[in-house]
Design a protein around this motif. Structure first.
Motif, PDB file in Angstrom:
ATOM      1  N   LEU A  14       0.830  -1.202   0.000  1.00 31.64           N
ATOM      2  CA  LEU A  14       0.000   0.000   0.000  1.00 31.64           C
ATOM      3  C   LEU A  14       0.865   1.252   0.000  1.00 31.64           C
ATOM      4  N   ARG A  15       1.989   1.228   0.699  1.00 33.83           N
ATOM      5  CA  ARG A  15       2.832   2.424   0.767  1.00 33.83           C
ATOM      6  C   ARG A  15       3.619   2.688  -0.517  1.00 33.83           C
ATOM      7  N   ASP A  16       3.473   1.817  -1.523  1.00 28.30           N
ATOM      8  CA  ASP A  16       4.067   2.091  -2.840  1.00 28.30           C
ATOM      9  C   ASP A  16       3.209   3.045  -3.662  1.00 28.30           C
ATOM     10  N   GLN A  17       2.080   3.477  -3.123  1.00 28.59           N
ATOM     11  CA  GLN A  17       1.103   4.225  -3.923  1.00 28.59           C
ATOM     12  C   GLN A  17       1.700   5.445  -4.603  1.00 28.59           C
ATOM     13  N   ARG A  18       2.435   6.273  -3.869  1.00 31.92           N
ATOM     14  CA  ARG A  18       2.951   7.508  -4.463  1.00 31.92           C
ATOM     15  C   ARG A  18       3.909   7.207  -5.619  1.00 31.92           C
ATOM     16  N   ALA A  19       4.853   6.288  -5.399  1.00 34.51           N
ATOM     17  CA  ALA A  19       5.818   5.960  -6.460  1.00 34.51           C
ATOM     18  C   ALA A  19       5.121   5.293  -7.637  1.00 34.51           C
ATOM     19  N   TRP A  20       4.186   4.381  -7.356  1.00 41.17           N
ATOM     20  CA  TRP A  20       3.460   3.674  -8.422  1.00 41.17           C
ATOM     21  C   TRP A  20       2.675   4.655  -9.272  1.00 41.17           C
ATOM     22  N   ARG A  21       1.960   5.580  -8.618  1.00 42.00           N
ATOM     23  CA  ARG A  21       1.161   6.567  -9.360  1.00 42.00           C
ATOM     24  C   ARG A  21       2.043   7.484 -10.196  1.00 42.00           C
ATOM     25  N   GLU A  22       3.185   7.866  -9.650  1.00 33.25           N
ATOM     26  CA  GLU A  22       4.064   8.775 -10.385  1.00 33.25           C
ATOM     27  C   GLU A  22       4.608   8.111 -11.643  1.00 33.25           C
ATOM     28  N   VAL A  23       5.043   6.856 -11.531  1.00 33.30           N
ATOM     29  CA  VAL A  23       5.538   6.133 -12.699  1.00 33.30           C
ATOM     30  C   VAL A  23       4.414   5.924 -13.709  1.00 33.30           C
ATOM     31  N   ASN A  24       3.240   5.552 -13.231  1.00 36.49           N
ATOM     32  CA  ASN A  24       2.101   5.322 -14.120  1.00 36.49           C
ATOM     33  C   ASN A  24       1.700   6.607 -14.838  1.00 36.49           C
ATOM     34  N   ARG A  25       1.708   7.722 -14.115  1.00 33.15           N
ATOM     35  CA  ARG A  25       1.329   9.010 -14.715  1.00 33.15           C
ATOM     36  C   ARG A  25       2.302   9.398 -15.826  1.00 33.15           C
ATOM     37  N   ARG A  26       3.601   9.278 -15.574  1.00 35.78           N
ATOM     38  CA  ARG A  26       4.602   9.661 -16.579  1.00 35.78           C
ATOM     39  C   ARG A  26       4.538   8.795 -17.826  1.00 35.78           C
ATOM     40  N   ARG A  54      -5.593   1.517  -3.889  1.00 38.27           N
ATOM     41  CA  ARG A  54      -5.783   0.752  -2.661  1.00 38.27           C
ATOM     42  C   ARG A  54      -6.671  -0.465  -2.903  1.00 38.27           C
ATOM     43  N   GLN A  55      -7.716  -0.292  -3.689  1.00 34.29           N
ATOM     44  CA  GLN A  55      -8.580  -1.434  -4.016  1.00 34.29           C
ATOM     45  C   GLN A  55      -7.802  -2.487  -4.799  1.00 34.29           C
ATOM     46  N   MET A  56      -6.960  -2.034  -5.730  1.00 37.13           N
ATOM     47  CA  MET A  56      -6.161  -2.963  -6.519  1.00 37.13           C
ATOM     48  C   MET A  56      -5.231  -3.778  -5.618  1.00 37.13           C
ATOM     49  N   VAL A  57      -4.523  -3.102  -4.717  1.00 35.45           N
ATOM     50  CA  VAL A  57      -3.570  -3.802  -3.848  1.00 35.45           C
ATOM     51  C   VAL A  57      -4.303  -4.777  -2.928  1.00 35.45           C
ATOM     52  N   ARG A  58      -5.429  -4.374  -2.383  1.00 33.11           N
ATOM     53  CA  ARG A  58      -6.177  -5.275  -1.509  1.00 33.11           C
ATOM     54  C   ARG A  58      -6.660  -6.505  -2.263  1.00 33.11           C
ATOM     55  N   HIS A  59      -7.091  -6.299  -3.513  1.00 35.21           N
ATOM     56  CA  HIS A  59      -7.516  -7.441  -4.327  1.00 35.21           C
ATOM     57  C   HIS A  59      -6.330  -8.366  -4.615  1.00 35.21           C
ATOM     58  N   LEU A  60      -5.188  -7.779  -4.982  1.00 31.81           N
ATOM     59  CA  LEU A  60      -4.003  -8.587  -5.265  1.00 31.81           C
ATOM     60  C   LEU A  60      -3.572  -9.383  -4.038  1.00 31.81           C
ATOM     61  N   MET A  69      -2.363 -15.930  -7.039  1.00 35.96           N
ATOM     62  CA  MET A  69      -1.655 -14.817  -7.667  1.00 35.96           C
ATOM     63  C   MET A  69      -0.363 -14.521  -6.912  1.00 35.96           C
ATOM     64  N   LEU A  70       0.626 -13.991  -7.658  1.00 44.87           N
ATOM     65  CA  LEU A  70       1.876 -13.486  -7.074  1.00 44.87           C
ATOM     66  C   LEU A  70       2.073 -12.062  -7.597  1.00 44.87           C
ATOM     67  N   PRO A  71       1.701 -11.047  -6.816  1.00 42.62           N
ATOM     68  CA  PRO A  71       1.811  -9.657  -7.288  1.00 42.62           C
ATOM     69  C   PRO A  71       3.117  -9.001  -6.853  1.00 42.62           C
ATOM     70  N   PHE A  72       3.914  -8.561  -7.823  1.00 42.18           N
ATOM     71  CA  PHE A  72       5.200  -7.933  -7.550  1.00 42.18           C
ATOM     72  C   PHE A  72       5.242  -6.521  -8.117  1.00 42.18           C
ATOM     73  N   VAL A  73       6.082  -5.672  -7.520  1.00 39.59           N
ATOM     74  CA  VAL A  73       6.570  -4.490  -8.225  1.00 39.59           C
ATOM     75  C   VAL A  73       7.989  -4.793  -8.677  1.00 39.59           C
ATOM     76  N   VAL A  74       8.420  -4.084  -9.724  1.00 36.68           N
ATOM     77  CA  VAL A  74       9.782  -4.213 -10.256  1.00 36.68           C
ATOM     78  C   VAL A  74      10.571  -2.982  -9.824  1.00 36.68           C
ATOM     79  N   GLU A  75      11.702  -3.211  -9.193  1.00 35.15           N
ATOM     80  CA  GLU A  75      12.614  -2.119  -8.847  1.00 35.15           C
ATOM     81  C   GLU A  75      13.887  -2.248  -9.675  1.00 35.15           C
ATOM     82  N   TYR A  76      14.428  -1.089 -10.064  1.00 32.27           N
ATOM     83  CA  TYR A  76      15.699  -1.064 -10.793  1.00 32.27           C
ATOM     84  C   TYR A  76      16.566   0.018 -10.173  1.00 32.27           C
ATOM     85  N   GLN A  77      17.722  -0.378  -9.717  1.00 37.08           N
ATOM     86  CA  GLN A  77      18.656   0.528  -9.039  1.00 37.08           C
ATOM     87  C   GLN A  77      17.961   1.270  -7.896  1.00 37.08           C
TER      88      GLN A  77
END
Length: 214
Positions: A14-26, A54-60, A69-77
């Motif tokens: 859930l705390r990935d929201q800000r970074a996830w939204r920023e990447v998605n927006r760009r 938040r609904q997406m993460v709770r569903h995942l 399901m196995l829900p991941f984020v990808v980090e690079y450097q």
């Protein structure tokens, strides 16, 4: 957490929201042609909307807790650059799942997504105990097709009007691997092949456009 060099796969939070939204927006224009969309309601069907983050993460998380399901984020450097999900996990006589992914355009061409997919597939085969992994990709999505082709997935055929993508029902090509096809592990095979290509005098540069697998 799964790690190979600068690439990390870890569970979405859930705390990935800000970074996830920023990447998605760009990456709106980069991702839109390949993103799943909500089909129009049928006369007898419910009206559905895209979930909030938040609904997406709770569903995942719910699906992960149920073993589907196995829900991941990808980090690079050290920064969040995308998402990879192993979904549709089926047990019993099938032991199968399918992979979907997207990545930030700014890291395209750095081998991020082939490495992330290889990490996920090895985890599914060696730790989770799945036997077969599929990736379904629109025929028009050449960059994403090159990701699975680099990793040695077999093309199995066409599924007409398989998923609702970018506002319409779209055809998808099916690519698959079984555990018996990569006994050494997909990541180890990728390392070996990359070393071999690097040694060749006319080996082309690796390209990872990193577009979503839809």
């Amino acid at each position: 957490m799964l790690v190979e060099g600068d690439v990390v796969l870890r569970p979405i939070r859930l705390r990935d929201q800000r970074a996830w939204r920023e990447v998605n927006r760009r990456n709106r224009d980069w991702l839109r042609p390949w993103e799943a969309t909500v089909p129009p309601p049928t006369p007898s069907g419910p009206i559905t909307q895209r979930p909030t983050y938040r609904q997406m993460v709770r569903h995942l998380r719910s699906e992960a807790n149920a073993g589907r399901m196995l829900p991941f984020v990808v980090e690079y450097q050290g920064r969040l650059v995308g998402q990879l999900t192993v979904a549709g996990i089926t047990w019993g006589s099938m032991c199968s799942g399918h992979v979907g992914y997207w990545v930030d355009q700014s890291v395209a061409g750095r081998g991020v997504m082939p490495t992330a997919v290889a990490l996920a597939v090895d985890h599914c085969f060696r730790t989770v105990g799945l036997h077969r992994i599929e990736v379904c990709i629109r025929p028009e999505n050449g960059p994403s097709r090159r990701v699975v082709e680099k990793l040695g997935f077999r093309e199995e055929g066409l599924r007409p009007r398989y998923l609702h993508i970018d506002g319409a029902w779209r055809d998808h090509l099916v690519f698959a691997l079984t555990a018996e096809e990569v006994p050494e592990g997909l990541l180890r095979r990728r390392r070996r092949e990359r070393r071999g290509n690097a040694a060749g005098p006319s080996a082309p540069n690796a390209v990872d456009p990193g577009t979503p697998s839809k």
